[in-house]
Design an enzyme around this catalytic site. Structure first.
Site, PDB file in Angstrom:
ATOM      1  N   MET A   1      -0.847  -4.344   7.650  1.00 30.44           N
ATOM      2  CA  MET A   1      -0.254  -3.509   6.602  1.00 30.44           C
ATOM      3  C   MET A   1      -0.236  -4.203   5.247  1.00 30.44           C
ATOM      4  SD  MET A   1       3.478  -1.659   6.425  1.00 30.44           S
ATOM      5  CE  MET A   1       3.060  -0.378   7.607  1.00 30.44           C
TER       6      MET A   1
ATOM      7  N   LYS B   1     -11.551  13.737 -11.096  1.00 36.17           N
ATOM      8  CA  LYS B   1     -10.692  14.112  -9.982  1.00 36.17           C
ATOM      9  C   LYS B   1      -9.951  12.886  -9.443  1.00 36.17           C
ATOM     10  CE  LYS B   1     -13.863  15.776  -7.291  1.00 36.17           C
ATOM     11  NZ  LYS B   1     -14.403  16.385  -6.046  1.00 36.17           N
TER      12      LYS B   1
ATOM     13  N   TYR C   1      -3.871  -9.039  14.800  1.00 33.44           N
ATOM     14  CA  TYR C   1      -3.438  -8.173  15.888  1.00 33.44           C
ATOM     15  C   TYR C   1      -4.518  -8.045  16.955  1.00 33.44           C
ATOM     16  CZ  TYR C   1       0.711  -6.738  13.324  1.00 33.44           C
ATOM     17  OH  TYR C   1       1.918  -6.731  12.673  1.00 33.44           O
TER      18      TYR C   1
END
Length: 384
Positions: free
Chosen positions: A322, A52, A274
């Site tokens: 990110m 899968k 951050y």
């Protein structure tokens, strides 16, 4: 960048040094290891290799040759089954998702398919489909996981309806399928299996119950079935919190690699990343590594999540962004821009260890790796 399933070519790599390495030979080794955990001989269970999510993120086209020793493949959708056929797989294929609509029944018309049936309407759809090839049917018991499948009170009626289709020549053999919710726990199978066996008592047909954890931890029960369905262990990750892949003689099939692309000298009391989620207790060197949550690395990984820099174990600092992350270079004083970094799967850093630190599981990281991450094949390492 080439499509995710394209063969690796050096010219396909971007200037960004992040890449995943896929070792198909490791998959073949793990398959043999799982096969060896089962009894040998004519009555031994057959093995579906669960592929899968594009083979848990490894790429079906990349690892399919390593699965030649499997008796069948287990996929989620009928479209996945047809893709396996186009890639040359001629063996049995189990389709976990079965049918989602009456139109799906038209896609069943291919040889060697096994459909998992989870509700009565799917049987009605099959009864109305003009099929040249008869799919085998596996009735799923809802069991202790209660995702999809028939409850105990409904199971025998579903079996009678499935057998009626088989007698009419519309489908093939009818089997019984269960999936344990707690197979990774020492006491997680006994009661669930007893309930399942009571539900199917006296009903003919093959039985399938065991995923990787059930196969490795509850081998006697796996041996008492006709098919097993390992997934995670095929790719070299342990399904257990208290046993590593190495202890189980499993080899990681995916490793994730990058480089240090920047170095910051951070003063005591300064924040890193951050929201200043990490505050330097003393002056320290911090390495910036090109890999982030847009690549599939977990954003919720915490300070202390292990990272390997030039073969030395160190830790993640602060929040993953990110496209990059910060790591502690204190244990690696010689590190510089360009120093290699391993994020999981090599140098003793198991993907399940990283996953545990991030509060998730290994399958989440493997299957979640983003398509923008270039892939290098281990077989081409030795060719260069």
């Amino acid at each position: 960048m080439p499509p995710v399933n394209a063969p690796y070519r050096p010219e396909g790599l971007t200037a960004r040094p992040l890449h995943a390495r896929i070792d198909a030979d490791a998959v073949a080794h793990n398959l043999a290891r799982l096969r060896a955990a089962l009894p040998a001989g004519a009555g031994a269970p057959r093995l579906w290799a669960t592929v899968k999510a594009d083979a848990y993120g490894h790429g079906m086209a990349r690892i399919l040759p390593a699965l030649r020793g499997a008796d069948g493949l287990a996929v989620l959708h009928l479209n996945d089954a047809l893709a396996c056929r186009r890639m040359g797989w001629q063996g049995a294929i189990l389709v976990y998702g079965g049918l989602y609509s009456p139109a799906d029944a038209l896609l069943v018309d291919a040889p060697g398919l096994h459909l998992v049936i989870t509700h009565a309407a799917q049987l009605e759809w099959l009864a109305q489909a003009p099929l040249a090839h008869r799919p085998a049917i596996w009735l799923r018991f809802a069991g202790d996981i209660h995702h999809t499948g028939f409850a105990a009170d409904d199971y025998r009626a579903a079996f009678d309806a499935a057998r009626a289709l088989s007698r009419r020549g519309l489908t093939g053999e009818v089997g019984h399928l269960n999936h344990y919710a707690r197979a990774d726990e020492a006491d997680g199978v006994g009661n669930a299996d007893a309930v399942f066996r009571q539900v199917i008592a006296g009903l003919p047909g093959p039985v399938s119950t065991s995923n990787s954890a059930a196969l490795l931890a509850h081998g006697a029960r796996a041996a008492d079935t006709q098919w097993v369905r390992p997934g995670l262990a095929l790719y070299g990750a342990s399904p257990f919190a208290d046993r590593s892949a190495a202890q189980l003689d499993l080899r990681p099939a995916m490793s994730l690699h990058s480089q240090v692309v920047g170095i910051q000298r951070v003063k005591a009391g300064a924040g890193v990343g951050y929201s200043g989620a990490f505050v330097a207790p003393d002056a320290m060197r911090v390495g910036i590594v090109t890999c982030g949550y847009a690549d599939g690395y977990p954003r919720h990984a915490i300070t202390g999540t292990p990272v390997i820099v030039d073969g030395v174990r160190t830790r993640l600092l602060g929040r993953v962004s990110m496209d990059m992350m910060a790591v502690d270079l204190g244990p690696v004083p010689h590190a510089c821009i360009g120093t290699p970094v391993t994020l999981w799967g090599a140098h003793g850093l198991a993907v399940e260890e990283v996953a545990a630190s991030a509060g998730t599981i290994a399958a989440d990281l493997l299957a979640g790796l983003n398509a923008r991450v270039p892939v290098q094949l281990a077989s081409q390492d030795s060719a260069r």
